[in-house]
Design a protein around this motif. Structure first.
Motif, mmCIF file in Angstrom:
data_model
loop_
_atom_site.group_PDB
_atom_site.id
_atom_site.type_symbol
_atom_site.label_atom_id
_atom_site.label_comp_id
_atom_site.label_asym_id
_atom_site.label_seq_id
_atom_site.Cartn_x
_atom_site.Cartn_y
_atom_site.Cartn_z
ATOM 1 N N SER A 1 0.831 -1.206 0.000
ATOM 2 C CA SER A 1 0.000 0.000 0.000
ATOM 3 C C SER A 1 0.864 1.253 0.000
ATOM 4 C CB SER A 1 -1.004 0.006 1.153
ATOM 5 O OG SER A 1 -0.438 -0.457 2.331
ATOM 6 N N ALA A 2 2.084 1.179 0.554
ATOM 7 C CA ALA A 2 2.988 2.331 0.462
ATOM 8 C C ALA A 2 3.308 2.618 -0.993
ATOM 9 C CB ALA A 2 4.282 2.052 1.229
ATOM 10 N N PHE A 3 3.553 1.557 -1.751
ATOM 11 C CA PHE A 3 3.853 1.706 -3.180
ATOM 12 C C PHE A 3 2.658 2.312 -3.929
ATOM 13 C CE2 PHE A 3 3.341 -0.421 -7.367
ATOM 14 C CZ PHE A 3 4.332 0.261 -8.051
ATOM 15 N N ILE A 4 1.476 1.713 -3.709
ATOM 16 C CA ILE A 4 0.275 2.180 -4.404
ATOM 17 C C ILE A 4 -0.052 3.632 -4.045
ATOM 18 C CG2 ILE A 4 -2.233 1.894 -4.538
ATOM 19 C CD1 ILE A 4 -1.010 -0.264 -6.074
ATOM 20 N N THR A 5 0.014 3.933 -2.747
ATOM 21 C CA THR A 5 -0.398 5.270 -2.318
ATOM 22 C C THR A 5 0.560 6.343 -2.829
ATOM 23 O OG1 THR A 5 -0.787 4.075 -0.266
ATOM 24 C CG2 THR A 5 -1.584 6.297 -0.370
ATOM 25 N N THR A 6 1.863 6.098 -2.763
ATOM 26 C CA THR A 6 2.771 7.126 -3.276
ATOM 27 C C THR A 6 2.675 7.193 -4.793
ATOM 28 O OG1 THR A 6 4.584 5.531 -3.209
ATOM 29 C CG2 THR A 6 4.458 7.106 -1.411
ATOM 30 N N LEU A 7 2.413 6.058 -5.416
ATOM 31 C CA LEU A 7 2.278 6.058 -6.878
ATOM 32 C C LEU A 7 1.183 7.032 -7.311
ATOM 33 C CD1 LEU A 7 3.185 4.611 -9.537
ATOM 34 C CD2 LEU A 7 1.238 3.110 -9.222
ATOM 35 N N VAL A 8 0.057 7.008 -6.611
ATOM 36 C CA VAL A 8 -1.042 7.869 -7.023
ATOM 37 C C VAL A 8 -1.012 9.262 -6.382
ATOM 38 C CG1 VAL A 8 -2.614 6.008 -7.672
ATOM 39 C CG2 VAL A 8 -2.584 6.822 -5.323
ATOM 40 N N MET A 9 -0.341 9.402 -5.233
ATOM 41 C CA MET A 9 -0.403 10.697 -4.542
ATOM 42 C C MET A 9 0.795 11.597 -4.784
ATOM 43 S SD MET A 9 -2.156 9.828 -0.938
ATOM 44 C CE MET A 9 -2.694 11.411 -0.375
ATOM 45 N N VAL B 1 -14.192 16.790 -4.854
ATOM 46 C CA VAL B 1 -13.826 15.376 -4.902
ATOM 47 C C VAL B 1 -14.513 14.696 -6.095
ATOM 48 C CG1 VAL B 1 -13.990 13.155 -3.726
ATOM 49 C CG2 VAL B 1 -13.365 15.197 -2.443
ATOM 50 N N LEU B 2 -15.824 14.950 -6.216
ATOM 51 C CA LEU B 2 -16.577 14.331 -7.309
ATOM 52 C C LEU B 2 -15.994 14.721 -8.660
ATOM 53 C CD1 LEU B 2 -20.332 14.557 -6.290
ATOM 54 C CD2 LEU B 2 -18.882 12.533 -6.468
ATOM 55 N N MET B 3 -15.684 15.995 -8.815
ATOM 56 C CA MET B 3 -15.178 16.464 -10.094
ATOM 57 C C MET B 3 -13.790 15.911 -10.382
ATOM 58 S SD MET B 3 -17.446 17.983 -11.631
ATOM 59 C CE MET B 3 -18.601 16.863 -10.870
ATOM 60 N N GLY B 4 -13.066 15.594 -9.314
ATOM 61 C CA GLY B 4 -11.755 14.995 -9.517
ATOM 62 C C GLY B 4 -11.849 13.535 -9.931
ATOM 63 N N PRO C 1 -4.514 12.587 -17.838
ATOM 64 C CA PRO C 1 -3.422 12.559 -16.884
ATOM 65 C C PRO C 1 -3.486 13.748 -15.923
ATOM 66 C CG PRO C 1 -2.642 13.260 -19.039
ATOM 67 C CD PRO C 1 -4.066 12.857 -19.204
ATOM 68 N N LEU C 2 -2.758 13.645 -14.830
ATOM 69 C CA LEU C 2 -2.817 14.659 -13.775
ATOM 70 C C LEU C 2 -2.389 16.034 -14.292
ATOM 71 C CD1 LEU C 2 -3.402 15.102 -10.778
ATOM 72 C CD2 LEU C 2 -1.023 14.593 -10.296
ATOM 73 N N TYR C 3 -1.441 16.064 -15.221
ATOM 74 C CA TYR C 3 -0.961 17.388 -15.637
ATOM 75 C C TYR C 3 -1.999 18.172 -16.423
ATOM 76 C CZ TYR C 3 0.400 14.626 -19.764
ATOM 77 O OH TYR C 3 0.418 13.771 -20.831
ATOM 78 N N VAL C 4 -3.076 17.501 -16.828
ATOM 79 C CA VAL C 4 -4.202 18.226 -17.415
ATOM 80 C C VAL C 4 -4.932 19.000 -16.322
ATOM 81 C CG1 VAL C 4 -6.428 17.953 -18.572
ATOM 82 C CG2 VAL C 4 -4.494 16.545 -19.259
ATOM 83 N N PHE D 1 -9.384 18.222 -5.160
ATOM 84 C CA PHE D 1 -9.611 18.009 -6.594
ATOM 85 C C PHE D 1 -8.428 17.277 -7.231
ATOM 86 C CE2 PHE D 1 -8.927 20.002 -10.867
ATOM 87 C CZ PHE D 1 -9.942 19.339 -11.536
ATOM 88 N N LEU D 2 -7.220 17.798 -7.000
ATOM 89 C CA LEU D 2 -6.026 17.165 -7.584
ATOM 90 C C LEU D 2 -5.811 15.765 -7.018
ATOM 91 C CD1 LEU D 2 -3.492 20.146 -7.634
ATOM 92 C CD2 LEU D 2 -4.641 19.100 -9.583
ATOM 93 N N GLY D 3 -6.023 15.638 -5.706
ATOM 94 C CA GLY D 3 -5.828 14.346 -5.063
ATOM 95 C C GLY D 3 -6.806 13.304 -5.577
ATOM 96 N N ALA D 4 -8.068 13.714 -5.722
ATOM 97 C CA ALA D 4 -9.078 12.789 -6.243
ATOM 98 C C ALA D 4 -8.757 12.428 -7.686
ATOM 99 C CB ALA D 4 -10.466 13.431 -6.147
ATOM 100 N N TRP D 5 -8.316 13.427 -8.441
ATOM 101 C CA TRP D 5 -7.961 13.197 -9.840
ATOM 102 C C TRP D 5 -6.864 12.146 -9.937
ATOM 103 C CZ3 TRP D 5 -9.496 16.598 -14.159
ATOM 104 C CH2 TRP D 5 -8.932 16.208 -15.371
ATOM 105 N N ALA D 6 -5.896 12.229 -9.029
ATOM 106 C CA ALA D 6 -4.753 11.319 -9.107
ATOM 107 C C ALA D 6 -5.020 9.983 -8.436
ATOM 108 C CB ALA D 6 -3.531 11.980 -8.473
ATOM 109 N N ALA D 7 -5.741 9.995 -7.316
ATOM 110 C CA ALA D 7 -5.768 8.799 -6.477
ATOM 111 C C ALA D 7 -7.134 8.120 -6.392
ATOM 112 C CB ALA D 7 -5.288 9.152 -5.069
ATOM 113 N N LEU D 8 -8.198 8.797 -6.777
ATOM 114 C CA LEU D 8 -9.528 8.229 -6.536
ATOM 115 C C LEU D 8 -10.367 8.138 -7.808
ATOM 116 C CD1 LEU D 8 -10.271 10.298 -3.299
ATOM 117 C CD2 LEU D 8 -9.275 8.021 -3.409
ATOM 118 N N LYS D 9 -9.722 7.944 -8.934
ATOM 119 C CA LYS D 9 -10.450 7.860 -10.213
ATOM 120 C C LYS D 9 -11.317 6.613 -10.265
ATOM 121 C CE LYS D 9 -9.257 10.923 -13.413
ATOM 122 N NZ LYS D 9 -10.123 11.825 -12.666
#
Lengths: 159, 185
Positions: free
Chosen positions: A111-119, B83-86, B92-95, B116-124
């Motif tokens: 999960s450290a890998f996954i979380t830093t990958l996306v964050m 969050v929803l909009m993200g 890609p994130l740079y958009v 917004f950025l966090g959801a875009w990157a991590a919660l798609k």
């Protein structure tokens, strides 16, 4: 398996709604999907090969030694750094992470890998600085890295 | 053309490794190939799903609308919308960076932009489907909740810090503006 079926049913419903509302837009969606797939395909195939090599050449015992309990916190830290630096599409990262998990890696490390990958995005940081400023970028990614470690720790305990 | 050639290098390189393995370590090559095929099948199962979903979102959720909705949002409602909009648009994130910058200039709060950025990157959403498939629902759900909490905390810290130590003139002026416009539109 069942989740996949459910999501496919949902997709079918959305697709039907989309078709009813606008034929052209639905067609455009298919075109976009196809183009996106073609764009990702080479990387997808390459990473599939890498996953195969990793799991085919490294016996589970080795994976366990490198990423399991005995590797300890160092492995988690290294995994999080790799996750922060690399830019792997989730369609590839999750299958690999899942198989490493089943081969004996700890939940914390994976999960450290996954979380830093996306964050955390080291590769995208220059672009982020240009548009949002240096402080914003450093803070967002720095705090993202720290929270990724905390999240990994919590997930390691919980799961 | 050149770009495409660069992309093909990785699969071809991997193919070469397989070929070499097949000669020197046929057993390992066979094992690797089997794993690859297994995963190829599993990924194939969700590829149409993920990409069609991306296509539908791309077509039906116009990015300028996103900007509009987010620019107006504030308070809890704004955070939820952020969050929803993200999670919804693709790309890609740079958009998302220039979108976020534009929104900050229009008065969106730092907290909302971090969400917004966090959801875009991590919660798609397509990403979450892949995650549930390969990591299981408990993993995906736990990560989702913890990530959301972390993003909120990060946003609050950044808002407080950037207000006291502003980075750019436009960043602080817009942050102050968003504080004044605390109520809903």
């Amino acid at each position: 398996m069942s989740t996949v079926v459910i999501v496919y049913v949902l997709l079918a419903v959305v697709l039907a709604a989309s078709l009813i509302k606008s034929r052209d837009k639905t067609k455009a969606a298919f075109v976009f999907a196809w183009k996106a797939l073609l764009k990702t395909a080479p990387a997808l195939l390459g990473m599939l090969g890498i996953v195969g090599l990793t799991l085919g050449l490294l016996p589970p015992e080795t994976i366990q030694k490198l990423l399991g309990e005995e590797a300890g916190f160092a492995a988690t830290l290294i995994a999080s750094v790799i996750g922060a630096i690399t830019l792997i599409p989730s369609l590839i990262a999750f299958p690999l992470a899942g198989s490493l998990l089943r081969s004996g890696a700890t939940v914390m490390t994976i999960s450290a890998f996954i979380t830093t990958l996306v964050m955390v995005g080291v590769v995208t940081a220059p672009m982020e600085m240009k548009t949002l400023g240096r402080k914003f970028t450093l803070l967002r990614n720095g705090l993202g890295f720290l929270s990724a470690l905390v999240i990994a720790g919590i997930m390691g305990v919980l799961l | 053309m050149k770009k495409r050639a660069g992309k093909v290098i990785l699969p071809i390189g991997i193919l070469l490794i397989y070929a070499v393995l097949a000669i020197w370590l046929p057993e390992a090559a066979e094992r690797s190939l089997k794993v690859t095929l297994d995963y190829a099948l599993e990924i194939l199962l969700i590829v149409p799903l993920v990409f069609l979903l991306m296509g539908l979102m791309e077509v039906w959720i116009p990015k300028d609308k996103v900007r509009q909705w987010l620019g107006k949002g504030s308070g809890v409602k704004g955070a939820v919308i952020s969050v929803l909009m993200g999670t919804l648009p693709t790309g890609p994130l740079y958009v998302a960076f220039p979108m976020a910058a534009g929104l900050i200039r229009k008065g969106a709060g730092i907290v909302n932009m971090v969400l917004f950025l966090g959801a875009w990157a991590a919660l798609k959403i397509p990403q979450l489907i892949t995650e549930i498939k390969f990591m299981g629902l408990p993993f995906a759900l736990t990560r989702f909740i913890l990530t959301l909490a972390a993003l909120l905390l990060t946003g609050l810290i950044m808002e407080a810090f950037l207000r006291r130590h502003p980075d750019k003139a436009w960043l602080v002026s817009s942050a102050a503006e968003s504080n004044k416009n605390g109520s809903n539109p």
